[in-house]
Motif scaffolding. Structure first.
Motif, PDB file in Angstrom:
ATOM      1  N   ASP A   1       0.813  -1.223   0.000  1.00  0.00           N
ATOM      2  CA  ASP A   1       0.000   0.000   0.000  1.00  0.00           C
ATOM      3  C   ASP A   1       0.843   1.268   0.000  1.00  0.00           C
ATOM      4  OD1 ASP A   1      -2.763  -1.261   0.521  1.00  0.00           O
ATOM      5  OD2 ASP A   1      -1.442  -2.189   1.992  1.00  0.00           O
ATOM      6  N   LEU A   2       2.026   1.180   0.584  1.00  0.00           N
ATOM      7  CA  LEU A   2       2.903   2.343   0.639  1.00  0.00           C
ATOM      8  C   LEU A   2       4.346   1.865   0.505  1.00  0.00           C
ATOM      9  CD1 LEU A   2       0.719   2.806   3.358  1.00  0.00           C
ATOM     10  CD2 LEU A   2       1.482   5.109   2.789  1.00  0.00           C
ATOM     11  N   VAL A   3       5.232   2.821   0.219  1.00  0.00           N
ATOM     12  CA  VAL A   3       6.662   2.514   0.162  1.00  0.00           C
ATOM     13  C   VAL A   3       7.385   3.498   1.074  1.00  0.00           C
ATOM     14  CG1 VAL A   3       8.718   2.550  -1.304  1.00  0.00           C
ATOM     15  CG2 VAL A   3       6.590   1.558  -2.172  1.00  0.00           C
ATOM     16  N   ALA A   4       8.240   2.960   1.934  1.00  0.00           N
ATOM     17  CA  ALA A   4       9.072   3.834   2.770  1.00  0.00           C
ATOM     18  C   ALA A   4      10.411   4.033   2.079  1.00  0.00           C
ATOM     19  CB  ALA A   4       9.279   3.206   4.151  1.00  0.00           C
ATOM     20  N   MET A   5      10.812   5.283   1.940  1.00  0.00           N
ATOM     21  CA  MET A   5      12.130   5.608   1.397  1.00  0.00           C
ATOM     22  C   MET A   5      12.820   6.489   2.435  1.00  0.00           C
ATOM     23  SD  MET A   5      10.852   6.500  -2.468  1.00  0.00           S
ATOM     24  CE  MET A   5      12.370   6.757  -3.320  1.00  0.00           C
ATOM     25  N   ALA A   6      14.072   6.217   2.703  1.00  0.00           N
ATOM     26  CA  ALA A   6      14.773   7.014   3.710  1.00  0.00           C
ATOM     27  C   ALA A   6      15.928   7.783   3.063  1.00  0.00           C
ATOM     28  CB  ALA A   6      15.257   6.109   4.835  1.00  0.00           C
ATOM     29  N   ARG A   7      16.989   7.072   2.660  1.00  0.00           N
ATOM     30  CA  ARG A   7      18.169   7.759   2.128  1.00  0.00           C
ATOM     31  C   ARG A   7      17.851   8.667   0.940  1.00  0.00           C
ATOM     32  NH1 ARG A   7      21.853   2.677   1.200  1.00  0.00           N
ATOM     33  NH2 ARG A   7      19.811   1.902   0.578  1.00  0.00           N
ATOM     34  N   PRO A   8      16.881   8.323   0.075  1.00  0.00           N
ATOM     35  CA  PRO A   8      16.576   9.269  -1.016  1.00  0.00           C
ATOM     36  C   PRO A   8      16.174  10.660  -0.528  1.00  0.00           C
ATOM     37  CG  PRO A   8      15.703   7.122  -1.532  1.00  0.00           C
ATOM     38  CD  PRO A   8      16.204   7.043  -0.119  1.00  0.00           C
ATOM     39  N   PHE A   9      15.653  10.747   0.719  1.00  0.00           N
ATOM     40  CA  PHE A   9      15.318  12.068   1.256  1.00  0.00           C
ATOM     41  C   PHE A   9      16.556  12.809   1.752  1.00  0.00           C
ATOM     42  CE2 PHE A   9      11.111  10.197   1.333  1.00  0.00           C
ATOM     43  CZ  PHE A   9      10.288  11.271   0.995  1.00  0.00           C
ATOM     44  N   LEU A  10      17.629  12.089   2.014  1.00  0.00           N
ATOM     45  CA  LEU A  10      18.903  12.757   2.307  1.00  0.00           C
ATOM     46  C   LEU A  10      19.494  13.288   1.010  1.00  0.00           C
ATOM     47  CD1 LEU A  10      20.715  10.257   4.710  1.00  0.00           C
ATOM     48  CD2 LEU A  10      20.225  12.631   5.234  1.00  0.00           C
ATOM     49  N   ALA A  11      19.456  12.449  -0.020  1.00  0.00           N
ATOM     50  CA  ALA A  11      20.059  12.831  -1.296  1.00  0.00           C
ATOM     51  C   ALA A  11      19.334  14.017  -1.917  1.00  0.00           C
ATOM     52  CB  ALA A  11      20.033  11.635  -2.256  1.00  0.00           C
ATOM     53  N   ASP A  12      18.037  14.055  -1.748  1.00  0.00           N
ATOM     54  CA  ASP A  12      17.268  15.166  -2.324  1.00  0.00           C
ATOM     55  C   ASP A  12      16.025  15.378  -1.477  1.00  0.00           C
ATOM     56  OD1 ASP A  12      15.849  17.015  -3.876  1.00  0.00           O
ATOM     57  OD2 ASP A  12      16.629  16.167  -5.741  1.00  0.00           O
ATOM     58  N   ALA A  13      16.000  16.501  -0.774  1.00  0.00           N
ATOM     59  CA  ALA A  13      14.854  16.786   0.098  1.00  0.00           C
ATOM     60  C   ALA A  13      13.561  16.880  -0.699  1.00  0.00           C
ATOM     61  CB  ALA A  13      15.103  18.096   0.849  1.00  0.00           C
ATOM     62  N   ALA A  14      13.680  17.162  -1.992  1.00  0.00           N
ATOM     63  CA  ALA A  14      12.486  17.360  -2.820  1.00  0.00           C
ATOM     64  C   ALA A  14      12.242  16.186  -3.748  1.00  0.00           C
ATOM     65  CB  ALA A  14      12.621  18.656  -3.617  1.00  0.00           C
ATOM     66  N   VAL A  15      12.684  15.000  -3.341  1.00  0.00           N
ATOM     67  CA  VAL A  15      12.519  13.835  -4.220  1.00  0.00           C
ATOM     68  C   VAL A  15      11.044  13.633  -4.605  1.00  0.00           C
ATOM     69  CG1 VAL A  15      12.605  12.309  -2.176  1.00  0.00           C
ATOM     70  CG2 VAL A  15      12.884  11.334  -4.429  1.00  0.00           C
ATOM     71  N   VAL A  16      10.137  13.854  -3.660  1.00  0.00           N
ATOM     72  CA  VAL A  16       8.714  13.654  -3.955  1.00  0.00           C
ATOM     73  C   VAL A  16       8.164  14.814  -4.795  1.00  0.00           C
ATOM     74  CG1 VAL A  16       6.417  13.535  -2.919  1.00  0.00           C
ATOM     75  CG2 VAL A  16       8.279  12.183  -1.968  1.00  0.00           C
ATOM     76  N   GLY A  17       8.457  16.028  -4.359  1.00  0.00           N
ATOM     77  CA  GLY A  17       7.906  17.200  -5.049  1.00  0.00           C
ATOM     78  C   GLY A  17       8.363  17.280  -6.498  1.00  0.00           C
ATOM     79  N   LYS A  18       9.642  17.029  -6.737  1.00  0.00           N
ATOM     80  CA  LYS A  18      10.152  17.091  -8.109  1.00  0.00           C
ATOM     81  C   LYS A  18       9.506  16.001  -8.967  1.00  0.00           C
ATOM     82  CE  LYS A  18      14.810  18.906  -7.157  1.00  0.00           C
ATOM     83  NZ  LYS A  18      16.233  18.510  -7.072  1.00  0.00           N
ATOM     84  N   SER A  19       9.365  14.809  -8.382  1.00  0.00           N
ATOM     85  CA  SER A  19       8.784  13.706  -9.154  1.00  0.00           C
ATOM     86  C   SER A  19       7.319  14.001  -9.478  1.00  0.00           C
ATOM     87  CB  SER A  19       8.881  12.396  -8.374  1.00  0.00           C
ATOM     88  OG  SER A  19      10.228  12.126  -8.057  1.00  0.00           O
ATOM     89  N   ARG A  20       6.619  14.579  -8.518  1.00  0.00           N
ATOM     90  CA  ARG A  20       5.206  14.913  -8.726  1.00  0.00           C
ATOM     91  C   ARG A  20       5.060  15.957  -9.829  1.00  0.00           C
ATOM     92  NH1 ARG A  20       1.200  15.126  -3.796  1.00  0.00           N
ATOM     93  NH2 ARG A  20      -0.510  14.321  -5.010  1.00  0.00           N
ATOM     94  N   ALA A  21       6.056  16.856  -9.897  1.00  0.00           N
ATOM     95  CA  ALA A  21       5.991  17.930 -10.894  1.00  0.00           C
ATOM     96  C   ALA A  21       6.553  17.500 -12.247  1.00  0.00           C
ATOM     97  CB  ALA A  21       6.749  19.148 -10.365  1.00  0.00           C
ATOM     98  N   GLY A  22       6.856  16.204 -12.385  1.00  0.00           N
ATOM     99  CA  GLY A  22       7.387  15.728 -13.661  1.00  0.00           C
ATOM    100  C   GLY A  22       8.847  16.066 -13.861  1.00  0.00           C
ATOM    101  N   ARG A  23       9.535  16.382 -12.763  1.00  0.00           N
ATOM    102  CA  ARG A  23      10.955  16.736 -12.858  1.00  0.00           C
ATOM    103  C   ARG A  23      11.830  15.646 -12.231  1.00  0.00           C
ATOM    104  NH1 ARG A  23      11.522  21.286  -9.531  1.00  0.00           N
ATOM    105  NH2 ARG A  23      13.679  21.318 -10.230  1.00  0.00           N
ATOM    106  N   GLY A  24      11.424  14.397 -12.435  1.00  0.00           N
ATOM    107  CA  GLY A  24      12.174  13.282 -11.838  1.00  0.00           C
ATOM    108  C   GLY A  24      13.619  13.236 -12.283  1.00  0.00           C
TER     109      GLY A  24
END
Ligand code: SF4
Length: 690
Positions: A318-341
């Motif tokens: 139902d969900l995925v936990a990601m940890a280190r990707p949030f260190l690498a890029d604080a905006a990993v979710v926001g950029k991906s949502r905006a099509g800037r993956g």
């Protein structure tokens, strides 16, 4: 895009905006003497970058539960005020935050607290290779006290303003130690049989639920597979999942592996998404017992939102936990949502600035994002870099340090030009990208260059800065020299023979090397080169191949865990010998990764010689005196020198003579203890200093 990720999800009474949870990371910010300012800034930046629910690093429910010196204990008023500040900061930024309730058990490292004399507590007195101690078996009274401490800690979390708690019951920590026959040898009701072994985690969950009431969300992180011999059997894991559902869990997060596991779980060698299979099996077990509504969270090795989306598309998590990707890029979710993956800074699973540091006291950060953990020190818009006055800066060198300096300055609004003597950017990091399992390292360079392009920073390749550039550099507001290093060539007899190369030549054209290679030197570069020279196929390994090659059982494919750390056959196309005078081979590689690469070298038949004295390189190979005092020839078609580096200081001399002021960063500033983490951090610091 990413339709499976970007759908809301309910956990208990909480509505999460999407299906990515920021997983728990111990940051060593929790116990800084700053009242929680750095921790609050770290979380705030992640919420602004699109994080939905954040799970904190573990807070110990009592003193014995602290994992090491950098762990906060909930009994401590200072730690509680740090946590209160962190929760408030997350809420001010419109995020959600769960406190992880933690007890290390036999994994408490020296400098943690343990019992009154510092001995870790555990279900049974079974030696831990991780903490290198024999813990003391808990008394019934201590077990009951610990259950009560979890409950009290949950109530405290609610009072401090947290939105939820996550009970830590995986990765070999205390509650997981109770479920595994390996570490639970008790004959009382807290062990003895399958029911006894799951009793502790279930009792903890019941007590937590009773303490916070039915409306407060409680997550439980359970182990899907311990990956140790005599770990929790799958049948008991499935039974535990059902029992936790019945005891009132609002979601189950599924981790894998222990710190003593012989199977790598979070290293670069592990294909992304490998471990989702265990979360899927947990979900199936819940469905079979009529609890299919309970959200299940997969975790451990996802580094891109696209991978999470694919896993979610299967419908069994139902969900995925990601940890280190949030260190690498604080905006990993926001950029991906905006099509800037494509602009997301990719976590390359090196572990060098995060996991390896989390076992000590050093502040956790990130190789590819050295601002991580230092958000207050290096604000995005510092006053002295006001965009009102746009400066012009030159960066000499496009290795990691230079690229970091350039993107930082450009991000602060300045005009920047980069000059690189080589015909490609990336410096020494480009070599690492060729090593099997490290393909993502190349992605770091590609993304950095693309970012500079977007920031309109010209990167002038093949331009060696010399006297003719001095007039131009004098017009700049600042110059950063990050010209890097060159391989050191020792004065060893025979080093000029035609079959003797330095490591950069060997990396440039490994196919040109013969069937027998001696690598002189035993640091990370020598190990990487040996790995490259002995690998037959550069193709990425799939999760299925990885699991099969490590003889890892899954519930549907019950192959026993054998303890073999690498199932790769010794199919090396070459006979490679790595030799060094003193110390261990692979020093400088982080503890969480070194054992994995050393196992791979052994599996590929690489000979590792330490304590040798090199006497001479001849046309036949290298003459050494070995540790036993015997003089012998180690035959080789090629000999590669990987015995360190020298700073590339020509530009420094030129600028000094011309009186042009400059800052330095990376290898040119010194080679002692040089690594990629230090290089990027120095690039960031130089950009803020210049
Ligand atoms: Fe990922 Fe390496 Fe950064 Fe850790 S240091 S978050 S493993 S890139």
């Amino acid at each position: 895009m990413f339709d499976h990720v970007f759908r809301p999800c309910d956990i208990g009474g909480l509505t999460l905006p999407h299906r990515i949870v920021m997983g728990a990371m111990h940051l060593n910010l929790e116990t800084l003497d700053d009242g929680g300012a750095a921790l609050a800034a770290f979380y705030t930046e992640r919420v602004r970058g699109g994080a939905g629910l954040i799970v904190t690093g573990g807070s110990a429910v009592n003193r014995a539960g602290a994992g090491g010196p950098g762990y906060g204990v909930l009994d401590d008023a200072n730690h509680r005020s740090v946590l209160r500040r962190a929760a408030r900061a997350v809420h001010d930024a419109d995020g959600l935050i769960a406190l992880q309730l933690f007890h290390a058990g036999r994994y408490a490292l020296p400098g943690g607290h343990g019992d009154d004399d510092g001995t870790p507590l555990a279900p049974s007195a079974v030696y831990s290779r991780f903490s290198r101690t024999v813990p003391r078996a808990m008394t019934e009274e201590e077990i009951a006290g610990t259950v009560a401490d979890f409950a009290r800690a949950a109530r405290t979390a609610r009072e401090l303003g947290f939105d939820a708690v996550e009970v830590m019951g995986s990765e070999g920590y205390l509650l997981n130690q109770f479920t595994a026959p390996l570490t639970n040898r008790r004959s009382d009701r807290w062990g003895a049989d399958a029911d006894g072994r799951v009793r502790m985690p279930v009792e903890v969950l019941r007590a937590v639920r009773a303490a916070v009431g039915p409306a407060f969300p409680v997550l439980f992180r359970m182990s899907g597979a311990d990956l140790v011999t005599d770990g929790t059997p799958w049948k008991e894991t499935a039974a535990l999942a059902v029992a936790l559902a019945e005891a009132g869990a609002d979601a189950l997060a599924v981790g894998v592996g222990w710190h003593e596991s012989p199977v790598p779980t979070v290293q670069a060698q592990v294909p992304p998404g490998t471990w989702a299979v265990y979360a899927e099996e947990v979900k199936r077990a819940l469905r079979a017992a009529g609890h299919g509504h309970l959200p299940v969270i997969a975790s451990n090795r996802f580094n891109q939102i696209a991978q999470a989306d694919e896993a979610l598309a299967g419908g069994d998590i139902d969900l995925v936990a990601m940890a280190r990707p949030f260190l690498a890029d604080a905006a990993v979710v926001g950029k991906s949502r905006a099509g800037r993956g494509a602009s997301v800074e990719l976590c390359i699973a090196c572990n060098e600035a995060c996991i390896d540091r989390s076992f000590g006291a050093e502040r956790v950060s990130c190789l590819v994002n050295p601002r991580a953990g230092h958000e207050r020190e290096f604000p995005r818009f510092p006053a002295r870099h006001s965009p009102v006055r746009r400066g012009r800066y030159a960066v000499v060198g496009a290795g990691l340090a230079g690229l970091e300096a350039a993107r930082t300055l450009a991000g602060l609004g300045h005009a920047v030009e980069v000059y690189e003597a080589a015909d490609q950017p990336g410096g020494q990091f480009r070599m690492a990208a060729r090593v099997p399992g490290k393909a993502d390292f190349g992605e770091t360079i590609r993304r950095r260059v693309r970012e500079l392009d977007e920031l309109r920073v010209p990167v002038r390749l093949g331009h060696r800065i010399g006297l003719r550039d001095v007039p131009l550099l004098r017009t700049m507001d600042g110059v950063i020299v990050a010209s890097g290093v060159r391989p050191r060539r020792p004065e060893l007899s025979g080093h000029t023979l035609p079959h003797v190369l330095d490591y950069s030549q060997a990396f440039a054209d490994p196919d040109a090397l013969g069937g027998r290679v001696v690598v002189i030197g035993g640091g990370g570069i020598a190990v990487d080169l040996a790995h490259l020279l002995t690998s037959r196929s550069p193709a990425a390994v799939t999760p299925g191949e990885f699991l099969a090659s490590h003889a890892v059982a899954t519930p549907s494919q019950p192959v026993p865990v054998t303890g073999r750390t690498s199932g790769r056959p010794a199919d090396s196309p070459r006979q490679v010998t790595v030799m060094r005078r003193g110390g261990r081979i692979g020093t400088g590689i982080g503890a969480s990764t070194r054992w994995v690469v050393m196992e791979e070298l052994r599996a590929a038949g690489v000979r590792l010689l330490t304590g040798v004295v090199y006497q001479e390189i001849t046309r036949e190979g290298v003459i050494v005196v070995d540790a036993g005092g015997n003089r012998r020839l180690v035959e080789a078609d090629h000999v590669v020198l990987a015995v360190g580096q020298e700073s590339e200081r020509d530009v420094v001399g030129t600028l000094r003579r011309a009186g042009v002021p400059f800052e330095t960063a990376g290898g040119v500033a010194g080679t002692e203890g040089l690594n990629a983490v230090r290089a990027t951090a120095q690039g960031l610091r130089a950009a803020h200093r210049v």
